[in-house]
Write a protein that holds these residues in place. Structure first.
Motif, PDB file in Angstrom:
ATOM      1  N   UNK A 175       0.912  -1.251  -0.074  1.00 48.03           N
ATOM      2  CA  UNK A 175      -0.097  -0.081   0.137  1.00 48.03           C
ATOM      3  C   UNK A 175       0.690   1.296   0.041  1.00 48.03           C
ATOM      4  N   UNK A 176       1.984   1.391   0.911  1.00 46.81           N
ATOM      5  CA  UNK A 176       2.734   2.553   0.885  1.00 46.81           C
ATOM      6  C   UNK A 176       3.560   2.558  -0.484  1.00 46.81           C
ATOM      7  N   UNK A 177       4.077   1.368  -1.036  1.00 48.57           N
ATOM      8  CA  UNK A 177       4.651   1.699  -2.395  1.00 48.57           C
ATOM      9  C   UNK A 177       3.705   2.061  -3.273  1.00 48.57           C
ATOM     10  N   UNK A 178       2.484   1.764  -3.304  1.00 43.12           N
ATOM     11  CA  UNK A 178       1.580   2.306  -4.132  1.00 43.12           C
ATOM     12  C   UNK A 178       1.471   3.759  -4.180  1.00 43.12           C
ATOM     13  N   UNK A 179       1.399   4.390  -2.972  1.00 43.28           N
ATOM     14  CA  UNK A 179       1.480   5.950  -2.684  1.00 43.28           C
ATOM     15  C   UNK A 179       2.713   6.532  -3.082  1.00 43.28           C
ATOM     16  N   UNK A 180       4.007   5.700  -3.145  1.00 39.23           N
ATOM     17  CA  UNK A 180       5.307   6.178  -3.882  1.00 39.23           C
ATOM     18  C   UNK A 180       5.317   6.220  -5.195  1.00 39.23           C
ATOM     19  N   UNK A 181       4.600   5.468  -5.810  1.00 37.72           N
ATOM     20  CA  UNK A 181       4.465   5.137  -7.148  1.00 37.72           C
ATOM     21  C   UNK A 181       3.585   6.375  -7.835  1.00 37.72           C
ATOM     22  N   UNK A 182       2.483   6.382  -7.175  1.00 39.85           N
ATOM     23  CA  UNK A 182       1.709   7.515  -7.457  1.00 39.85           C
ATOM     24  C   UNK A 182       2.066   8.954  -7.400  1.00 39.85           C
ATOM     25  N   UNK A 183       2.902   9.244  -6.102  1.00 33.61           N
ATOM     26  CA  UNK A 183       3.007  10.563  -5.595  1.00 33.61           C
ATOM     27  C   UNK A 183       4.528  11.010  -5.895  1.00 33.61           C
ATOM     28  N   UNK A 184       5.427  10.039  -6.075  1.00 37.12           N
ATOM     29  CA  UNK A 184       6.950  10.327  -5.934  1.00 37.12           C
ATOM     30  C   UNK A 184       7.654   9.948  -7.312  1.00 37.12           C
ATOM     31  N   UNK A 185       8.688  10.976  -7.608  1.00 43.19           N
ATOM     32  CA  UNK A 185       9.517  10.743  -8.465  1.00 43.19           C
ATOM     33  C   UNK A 185      10.198   9.690  -8.195  1.00 43.19           C
ATOM     34  N   UNK A 186      11.138   8.977  -9.343  1.00 48.48           N
ATOM     35  CA  UNK A 186      11.848   7.927  -8.986  1.00 48.48           C
ATOM     36  C   UNK A 186      13.134   8.244  -8.049  1.00 48.48           C
ATOM     37  N   UNK A 187      13.631   9.310  -7.950  1.00 49.04           N
ATOM     38  CA  UNK A 187      14.744   9.633  -7.263  1.00 49.04           C
ATOM     39  C   UNK A 187      14.311   9.485  -5.918  1.00 49.04           C
ATOM     40  N   UNK A 214      14.958   6.003  -0.646  1.00 48.42           N
ATOM     41  CA  UNK A 214      14.655   5.291   0.338  1.00 48.42           C
ATOM     42  C   UNK A 214      14.743   3.887   0.410  1.00 48.42           C
ATOM     43  N   UNK A 215      15.662   3.315  -0.769  1.00 52.23           N
ATOM     44  CA  UNK A 215      15.885   2.068  -1.161  1.00 52.23           C
ATOM     45  C   UNK A 215      17.204   1.662  -0.737  1.00 52.23           C
ATOM     46  N   UNK A 216      17.419   0.409  -0.287  1.00 50.37           N
ATOM     47  CA  UNK A 216      18.773  -0.267   0.009  1.00 50.37           C
ATOM     48  C   UNK A 216      19.062  -1.431  -0.762  1.00 50.37           C
ATOM     49  N   UNK A 217      19.794  -1.524  -1.789  1.00 47.13           N
ATOM     50  CA  UNK A 217      20.187  -2.754  -2.370  1.00 47.13           C
ATOM     51  C   UNK A 217      18.770  -3.124  -3.174  1.00 47.13           C
ATOM     52  N   UNK A 224      12.734  -1.483  -0.990  1.00 47.29           N
ATOM     53  CA  UNK A 224      12.214  -0.090  -0.412  1.00 47.29           C
ATOM     54  C   UNK A 224      12.138  -0.124   1.191  1.00 47.29           C
ATOM     55  N   UNK A 225      12.632   0.989   1.839  1.00 46.02           N
ATOM     56  CA  UNK A 225      12.571   0.759   3.445  1.00 46.02           C
ATOM     57  C   UNK A 225      12.093   2.043   3.602  1.00 46.02           C
ATOM     58  N   UNK A 226      12.328   3.233   3.050  1.00 38.08           N
ATOM     59  CA  UNK A 226      11.772   4.444   3.355  1.00 38.08           C
ATOM     60  C   UNK A 226      10.707   5.195   2.454  1.00 38.08           C
ATOM     61  N   UNK A 227       9.961   6.096   3.148  1.00 42.55           N
ATOM     62  CA  UNK A 227       8.864   6.939   2.551  1.00 42.55           C
ATOM     63  C   UNK A 227       9.282   8.360   2.962  1.00 42.55           C
ATOM     64  N   UNK A 228       9.862   8.882   2.018  1.00 42.17           N
ATOM     65  CA  UNK A 228      10.472  10.426   2.273  1.00 42.17           C
ATOM     66  C   UNK A 228       9.031  11.271   2.507  1.00 42.17           C
ATOM     67  N   UNK A 229       9.139  11.830   3.538  1.00 36.53           N
ATOM     68  CA  UNK A 229       7.737  12.851   3.830  1.00 36.53           C
ATOM     69  C   UNK A 229       8.200  14.127   3.745  1.00 36.53           C
ATOM     70  N   UNK A 230       9.429  14.595   4.019  1.00 38.87           N
ATOM     71  CA  UNK A 230       9.812  15.877   4.094  1.00 38.87           C
ATOM     72  C   UNK A 230      11.317  16.079   3.299  1.00 38.87           C
ATOM     73  N   UNK A 231      11.318  17.012   2.326  1.00 38.55           N
ATOM     74  CA  UNK A 231      12.505  17.589   1.615  1.00 38.55           C
ATOM     75  C   UNK A 231      12.833  18.777   2.093  1.00 38.55           C
ATOM     76  N   UNK A 232      14.055  19.139   1.559  1.00 35.03           N
ATOM     77  CA  UNK A 232      14.385  20.643   2.017  1.00 35.03           C
ATOM     78  C   UNK A 232      15.275  21.341   0.781  1.00 35.03           C
ATOM     79  N   UNK A 254      18.065  15.390  -8.972  1.00 29.84           N
ATOM     80  CA  UNK A 254      18.363  15.856  -7.459  1.00 29.84           C
ATOM     81  C   UNK A 254      19.369  15.160  -6.946  1.00 29.84           C
ATOM     82  N   UNK A 255      20.377  15.625  -6.154  1.00 31.60           N
ATOM     83  CA  UNK A 255      21.419  14.987  -5.228  1.00 31.60           C
ATOM     84  C   UNK A 255      21.074  15.704  -4.026  1.00 31.60           C
ATOM     85  N   UNK A 256      21.738  14.775  -3.185  1.00 32.62           N
ATOM     86  CA  UNK A 256      21.476  14.900  -1.605  1.00 32.62           C
ATOM     87  C   UNK A 256      22.544  15.494  -0.956  1.00 32.62           C
ATOM     88  N   UNK A 257      22.158  16.242   0.186  1.00 34.53           N
ATOM     89  CA  UNK A 257      23.129  16.632   1.159  1.00 34.53           C
ATOM     90  C   UNK A 257      24.311  15.778   1.398  1.00 34.53           C
TER      91      UNK A 257
END
Length: 454
Positions: free
Chosen positions: A137-149, A154-157, A160-168, A403-406
């Protein structure tokens, strides 16, 4: 993960941000998906996400957020409670969060979900087998609402482990408009102009720059913006992965540039000693209080500065304005960070919370409070409370997968995210003694080599 947000000047249109002259913001594509009716919403109002009934279930969420940011997030959790019947407790965490979570897990009391602010920490949680994979269910939200980056972050190898809620957007200089007006100062576009502007403001009787040096992460952000603009994205990626050493000449160049500010105590509120005793929230509020004589005219940090400005009487767009971090090289840099929700317990409740935090509804609640930008591309930018934040949010989404991260958040936490150690401590020492560039490089490399090997 190689992730630092680089956006062209044309896309950012930051001159218009400062003047609040931008018009015609789009809806961010939020109308493309027909919303469902949430069975947990007794009012039956339109919802973008379906959540299960969790009557009587007790959940906990750990995050390092404090003050207004914590209060705003609790509103998001309260709505989850309303829709599901669960009870959610906010657990204040401390940096480094991996150590905090390790203590909780060792004691048999891990939170159901943790908001993790470093990519490296997500990897550590997965490698230690603390983190639980994201459900369908959470993966479905990610696929619908988030860019691939943002999914990849939030993925490791491949899992998928993380759902990014906040960006800066962590490449902004906020300034006291009255102090600039009194000094006859204009918004600088280059580092050279920035230093000249600082001198102009100083000559007017106001110290130009506020630095929250008591929090070492602010100093890593200063370095990263200068390094990205001066050395370029390829070098940035290499240093972030420790494929080049911190003794590289490009690091020397960036520290030399930073020393042009840190090496002039008259340009920093309280000098180096004062800055090292100033925590980030105070670095903001002292810039926007004091009438015509604030303790500083400018403060560097991300869009989340708006939360702290809201604790003063200053109004964003009139009293408090913003310009992009000045270009040291060919372009102004833009660095991004973020916080991801990671489940630490198996169960329906933790997965439902990840699903909720990946939804447009949850993002909208937080966005309306201000001081927050969501990586959720389906969120209507009208949810943000002012034109400054709407434009910054549009720029983040428009950057897409570029996008690149801190950088410090990509590093092992012992190097890039621990108070009193590693990069945080070494850059605090550098703020106090910016002449010791070679010594700073050597210490950074020594600490990095140990951290990346472990």
């Amino acid at each position: 993960m190689r992730t630092t947000l680089r956006i062209s000047r044309a896309a950012m249109v930051f001159t218009a941000i400062g003047a609040l002259a931008l018009t015609g913001c789009s809806d961010g594509g939020s109308g493309k998906d027909k919303p469902d009716k949430s069975p947990g919403n007794d009012k039956g109002s339109s919802s973008s996400v379906t959540l299960p009934k969790l009557n009587g279930e007790k959940l906990s969420v750990a995050a390092v957020w404090t003050g207004a940011e914590q209060a705003n997030f609790v509103k998001v959790l309260k709505e989850f409670e309303s829709r599901t019947g669960a009870t959610v407790t906010f657990v204040p965490a401390q940096d480094p969060i991996v150590n905090f979570l390790g203590t909780k897990i060792a004691g048999g009391q891990p939170p159901d979900v943790a908001m993790i602010p470093q990519v490296g920490a997500i990897r550590q949680a997965a490698e230690k087998k603390w983190a639980k994979p994201v459900g369908a269910e959470a993966k479905a939200q990610l696929a619908k609402n988030y860019g691939q980056v943002w999914q990849d972050l939030g993925a490791v190898d491949g899992t998928q482990y993380g759902v990014y809620f906040k960006a800066a957007n962590k490449s902004l200089i906020w300034y006291n408009a009255k102090a600039f007006e009194n000094a006859g100062a204009a918004e600088p576009k280059t580092w050279k102009e920035f230093l000249a502007t600082a001198e102009t403001v100083s000559a007017s009787g106001v110290t130009p720059v506020s630095v929250g040096g008591a929090d070492g992460w602010t100093l890593t952000d200063w370095f990263e913006n200068i390094y990205l603009s001066q050395a370029g994205p390829e070098k940035y990626d290499q240093l972030a992965q420790h494929k080049i050493k911190w003794t590289d000449p490009s690091v020397k160049d960036a520290l030399t540039t930073l020393a042009q500010l840190f090496g002039k105590p008259s340009l920093i509120a309280g000098g180096a000693d004062g800055a090292l005793q100033t925590e980030f929230p105070a670095s903001v509020t002292q810039t926007f209080t004091g009438g015509d004589q604030p303790k500083a005219a400018m403060v560097y940090e991300g869009d989340f500065v708006a939360v702290n400005i809201a604790q003063t009487k200053a109004k964003i767009g009139t009293d408090a304005k913003v310009f992009p971090f000045p270009a040291v090289g060919a372009e102004s840099p833009v660095v991004t960070g973020g916080d991801a929700a990671v489940a630490l317990k198996d169960g329906k409740g933790a997965q439902a919370l990840l699903t909720w935090l990946g939804s447009t509804d949850a993002a909208k609640i937080m966005a309306e409070q201000g001081g927050f930008i969501s990586p959720n591309k389906a969120l209507d930018v009208a949810a943000y409370p002012n034109e400054v934040q709407r434009t910054m949010a549009k720029a983040l989404i428009a950057a897409g997968d570029a996008v690149r991260f801190d950088m410090s958040d990509q590093a092992p936490q012992s190097f890039g995210g621990t108070p009193g150690k590693g990069e945080w401590k070494t850059l605090q020492d550098f703020l106090k003694n910016p002449k010791d560039i070679a010594g700073t490089q050597a210490k950074l490399e020594s600490d990095a080599a140990k951290a990346y090997k472990s």
